[in-house]
Enzyme design. Structure first.
Site, PDB file in Angstrom:
ATOM      1  N   ASP A  34       0.743  -1.135  -0.057  1.00 13.46           N
ATOM      2  CA  ASP A  34      -0.040   0.097   0.037  1.00 13.46           C
ATOM      3  C   ASP A  34       0.989   1.223  -0.017  1.00 13.46           C
ATOM      4  O   ASP A  34       2.010   1.170   0.679  1.00 13.46           O
ATOM      5  CB  ASP A  34      -1.007  -0.264   1.166  1.00 13.46           C
ATOM      6  N   ASP A  59       4.286   2.177  -4.096  1.00 10.02           N
ATOM      7  CA  ASP A  59       3.440   2.569  -4.923  1.00 10.02           C
ATOM      8  C   ASP A  59       3.460   1.774  -6.330  1.00 10.02           C
ATOM      9  O   ASP A  59       4.365   1.632  -6.822  1.00 10.02           O
ATOM     10  CB  ASP A  59       3.643   4.032  -5.214  1.00 10.02           C
ATOM     11  N   GLY A 103       2.922  -7.949 -15.006  1.00  7.56           N
ATOM     12  CA  GLY A 103       4.274  -8.348 -15.412  1.00  7.56           C
ATOM     13  C   GLY A 103       4.621  -9.412 -14.527  1.00  7.56           C
ATOM     14  O   GLY A 103       5.319 -10.569 -14.702  1.00  7.56           O
ATOM     15  N   TYR A 146     -10.770   7.867 -13.381  1.00 11.64           N
ATOM     16  CA  TYR A 146     -11.279   6.451 -12.645  1.00 11.64           C
ATOM     17  C   TYR A 146     -11.775   5.471 -13.683  1.00 11.64           C
ATOM     18  O   TYR A 146     -11.279   4.372 -13.861  1.00 11.64           O
ATOM     19  CB  TYR A 146     -12.001   6.532 -11.230  1.00 11.64           C
ATOM     20  N   LYS A 150      -9.958   2.430 -15.116  1.00 11.81           N
ATOM     21  CA  LYS A 150     -10.181   1.186 -14.922  1.00 11.81           C
ATOM     22  C   LYS A 150     -10.732   0.331 -16.124  1.00 11.81           C
ATOM     23  O   LYS A 150     -10.423  -0.786 -16.319  1.00 11.81           O
ATOM     24  CB  LYS A 150     -11.311   1.139 -13.829  1.00 11.81           C
TER      25      LYS A 150
END
Ligand code: UDP
Length: 312
Positions: A34, A59, A103, A146, A150
């Site tokens: 987080d 991050d 990845g 967002y 997404k």
């Protein structure tokens, strides 16, 4: 036998923290990543020091190399106030973050679940929303970082699946509520409960006739666990949410009643691009995962109110 290592990105957030609890209870080793932008240490404080729990401040827009057996990719601010505060970073989290996590899944041949969202349907012209519906999304509005982030993440997940065979699981999460929501994240459930507990005005945006359907967090977690356990052929996308629909006026009335509050409802302007209705069609979740929400709104709200009473 070695315990399976499960990575949860966004593991100290609202949904992530409940997922970490559940995975620890199920005897997995949990690695929680987080950046604490919206995640809270309070949500996972009881897990810090647990022998099966590891916390990494990181991050996901930046690369990271870990050995894991499965990945739940939940990292991203999800409340409009937070994701709109730094919209560039929101898109980066969805896009670069997904590339980094995909990845990792590809290198190790492990399954990866993407926490997608009902927001990919935008302001829907089809009701209720099935997974086949392509959505009605503004690509340059305040919610676009967002919604489009997404949507692009879903595109990446399906291309990693088709092009290089990554075992993907995409779930579209509809409005979810419960303990560990931030009191100030601007979501309707947390706003109304905090306002009601303080006997402050309940802020209804617009005429309050817009609808949402609210899923209690324990129901949602069950859906995430079931989805991860599916065979490789099951990629999703699968809607996870509670199909019972309420107007914001109804929600406010129920919360006022359950808290015994003296609050009054007041009207505030409706935010731009605020969807007028939202309700999932969950036939796929029922048939493929044998999943459906069990907690009624009033019961879930009672538990959520108890939580907010303890922290506000
Ligand atoms: N909303 C409201 N009062 C509030 C916060 C939100 O009436 O104090 C409305 C908001 O306009 C939207 C709905 O509640 O129509 C759900 O908002 P939320 O931010 O919780 O989630 P989302 O819009 O992402 O579904």
């Amino acid at each position: 036998m070695k315990r399976k290592q499960i990575l949860v990105t966004g593991g100290s957030g609202f949904i992530g923290s409940h997922l970490c609890n559940r995975l620890i209870d199920d005897d997995y080793d949990v690695i929680c990543i987080d950046n604490f932008y919206t995640g809270s240490k309070e949500n996972i404080r009881h897990l810090i020091g647990h022998p099966n729990f590891e916390l990494i401040r990181h991050d996901i827009t930046l690369p990271i190399f870990l050995e894991v057996d499965a990945i739940f990719n939940l990292a991203c601010p999800a409340s409009p106030v937070h994701y709109q505060n730094n919209p560039i970073h929101t898109t980066k989290t969805c896009v670069s973050g997904s590339i980094n996590m995909l990845g990792m899944a590809k290198r190790q041949g492990v399954p990866i679940l993407q926490a997608s969202t009902s927001e990919i349907y935008g302001n829907p012209l089809e009701h209720p929303q099935t997974e086949e519906y392509w959505g009605n999304v503004n690509c340059i509005g305040p919610r676009s970082c967002y919604d489009e982030g997404k949507r692009c993440a879903e595109t990446l997940f399906f291309d990693y699946n088709k092009q290089v065979g990554v075992d993907i699981k995409v779930v579209r999460i509809f409005n979810t509520y419960g303990p560990n929501m931030l009191p100030d994240d601007g979501r309707v459930v947390s706003n109304f409960i905090v306002q009601a507990l303080n006997n402050k005005d309940i802020t209804i945006y617009g005429d309050g006739n817009q609808t949402r359907s609210f899923c209690y967090v324990s129901d949602l977690i069950e859906g995430l666990i079931k989805m991860m356990a599916t065979p490789r052929e099951v990629t999703g996308p699968i809607n996870l949410g509670n199909p019972k629909e309420f107007t914001m006026n109804e929600l406010a009335d129920i919360i006022i009643e359950l808290t015994g509050s003296k609050s009054q409802k007041i009207i505030k302007p409706l935010p731009q691009d605020d969807p007028t209705q939202r309700k999932p069609n969950i036939s796929k979740a029922k048939s493929i995962l044998d999943w459906y929400p069990k907690i009624q709104l009033r019961d879930g709200l009672k538990k959520t109110i108890e939580y907010f009473r303890s922290i506000v």
